[in-house]
Design an enzyme around this catalytic site. Structure first.
Site, PDB file in Angstrom:
ATOM      1  N   LYS A 112      52.628 -13.362 106.015  1.00 34.01           N
ATOM      2  CA  LYS A 112      52.534 -12.095 105.279  1.00 34.01           C
ATOM      3  C   LYS A 112      51.175 -11.431 105.409  1.00 34.01           C
ATOM      4  CE  LYS A 112      56.356 -12.441 102.235  1.00 34.01           C
ATOM      5  NZ  LYS A 112      56.999 -12.243 100.981  1.00 34.01           N
ATOM      6  N   LYS A 194      63.941 -14.902 110.585  1.00 31.12           N
ATOM      7  CA  LYS A 194      64.911 -14.900 109.489  1.00 31.12           C
ATOM      8  C   LYS A 194      65.185 -13.482 109.001  1.00 31.12           C
ATOM      9  CE  LYS A 194      62.298 -15.326 105.202  1.00 31.12           C
ATOM     10  NZ  LYS A 194      62.955 -14.549 104.183  1.00 31.12           N
ATOM     11  N   LYS A 197      64.108  -8.725 103.857  1.00 28.52           N
ATOM     12  CA  LYS A 197      64.190  -7.359 103.330  1.00 28.52           C
ATOM     13  C   LYS A 197      62.917  -6.565 103.580  1.00 28.52           C
ATOM     14  CE  LYS A 197      63.566  -9.392  98.849  1.00 28.52           C
ATOM     15  NZ  LYS A 197      64.435 -10.494  98.494  1.00 28.52           N
TER      16      LYS A 197
END
Ligand code: ATP
Ligand code: LTN
Length: 329
Positions: A112, A194, A197
């Site tokens: 992230k 993966k 969202k």
């Protein structure tokens, strides 16, 4: 009898990876006479910027989705993390037992923050410690999560063991519960990563709220390979992922799917998959809409859950304060 606990971020859309990786396994465990905790981790959500108005809506939407997915408020404490201040209090104490190196090794943090430089918040770095507090407060035995959260649950175990060794038996050591299929639903447009969202393209994921046209568009565009057969084999990432999605939404086994599509090509398989997905999504969407309409009921359910959770969490905090030596008596 076990304590089962999971939590999801109120980040707006939920995708089928969230549903099959975390929500459905939780709902299945709910019926075995266990004590169940499911909460909406709004304080995890603010580790990245959130619009307050949108966040309020997302919290209600998350609650409506869980109820629609079969979470039963009579069997499960459903609540907002921010309503139980023991979560952040315990996180602070656990911060003081967690090593910088442990958090630096977290792969989700690395993913992230890649190319984000100095703007990464302390909250995002500390996210796994708040998650450890979420889990340890409730004597949790089992944590149903997707594969990507396994490392965080393992950190919670390490912190619990460290605390127990230093201050005496206080926390139950939790175990992650990761289902075999659906633990990692892959992105439609890139089956090497993966379904997520926060992906750049909305062709990445199937949202629980996608309408029939959108499902059709996304599945038709989903990546396959040049082989043209409906056979699940290692290495065929795109096709295997679509077959897994078929398996999850239809309840059929891989062998049944392979047999049904023997000698058939992608066009027919995708058409059938689109129908299966829509048949799965439509009743779920209807229940979400119905649940959202009764705004007052949603808030009452969350509030009742928060009050029960507060009582349990406060008991654990008294034990913790006593163990570390801040409670005077
Ligand atoms: P983001 O990609 O924005 O970080 P997310 O889609 O991974 O978000 P989370 O809120 O982090 O969603 O995860 C909620 C739950 O859904 C977690 O238990 C997580 O393991 C599970 N989950 C998330 N993505 C998948 C996936 N692709 N397949 C299976 N489970 C998943
Ligand atoms: N980090 C998790 C959400 C989460 C969680 C938890 C899951 C926060 N606290 C406690 C299980 C148990 C995520 O991003 N999915």
């Amino acid at each position: 009898m076990a304590n089962i606990l999971t939590a999801l971020q109120p980040s707006g859309v939920l995708h089928i990876g969230n549903y099959f990786g975390a929500i459905e396994p939780f709902v299945k465990l709910q019926d075995d006479g266990n004590t169940n905790f499911l909460f909406i981790v709004d304080y995890h959500a603010i580790t990245v910027p959130q619009d307050p108005k949108q966040l309020r809506q997302n919290i209600l939407f998350a609650a409506a989705t869980y109820l629609a997915a079969g979470v039963d408020p009579n069997k499960t404490l459903l609540f907002q993390q921010s309503r139980v201040s023991a979560h952040t209090e315990l996180a602070w104490i656990l911060n003081c037992l967690t090593h910088m190196g442990e958090l630096e090794r977290m792969t989700q943090f690395k993913d992230k923050t890649r190319n984000k430089g100095e703007s990464v918040t302390v909250g995002l770095f500390d996210y796994p410690v708040l998650m450890a507090a979420d889990i340890l407060l409730y004597d949790t035995n089992i944590v149903p999560v997707g594969e990507d959260q396994k490392q965080h649950v393992e950190l919670a175990r390490d912190i619990a063991e460290r605390f127990n060794n230093r201050f005496g038996e206080t926390f139950v050591i939790p175990k992650p519960h990761i289902r075999k299929e659906g633990a990692r639903v892959m992105a439609l447009d890139d089956p090497t990563s993966k379904m997520s969202k926060s992906a750049a393209s909305d062709k990445n994921f199937l949202s629980l709220m996608d309408d029939e046209k959108t499902v059709e568009k996304k599945i038709k565009a989903a990546m396959t390979d040049a082989e043209g057969t409906i056979v699940n084999r290692p290495g065929r990432l795109g096709v295997s992922n679509l077959m897994t999605i078929y398996e999850l939404v239809s309840g059929k086994t891989m062998a049944q799917i392979e047999a049904a599509f023997e000698g058939k090509g992608y066009a027919q398989f995708k058409q059938d998959l689109i129908e299966q997905i829509n048949q799965f999504l439509q009743p779920l969407q209807q229940r979400i809409h119905d649940s959202l309409k009764d705004h007052k009921n949603l808030i009452e359910i969350l509030e009742a859950g928060a009050q029960k959770a507060q009582a349990i969490a406060e008991k654990k905090m008294q034990q913790v304060r006593e163990a570390i030596g801040v409670k005077l008596s």
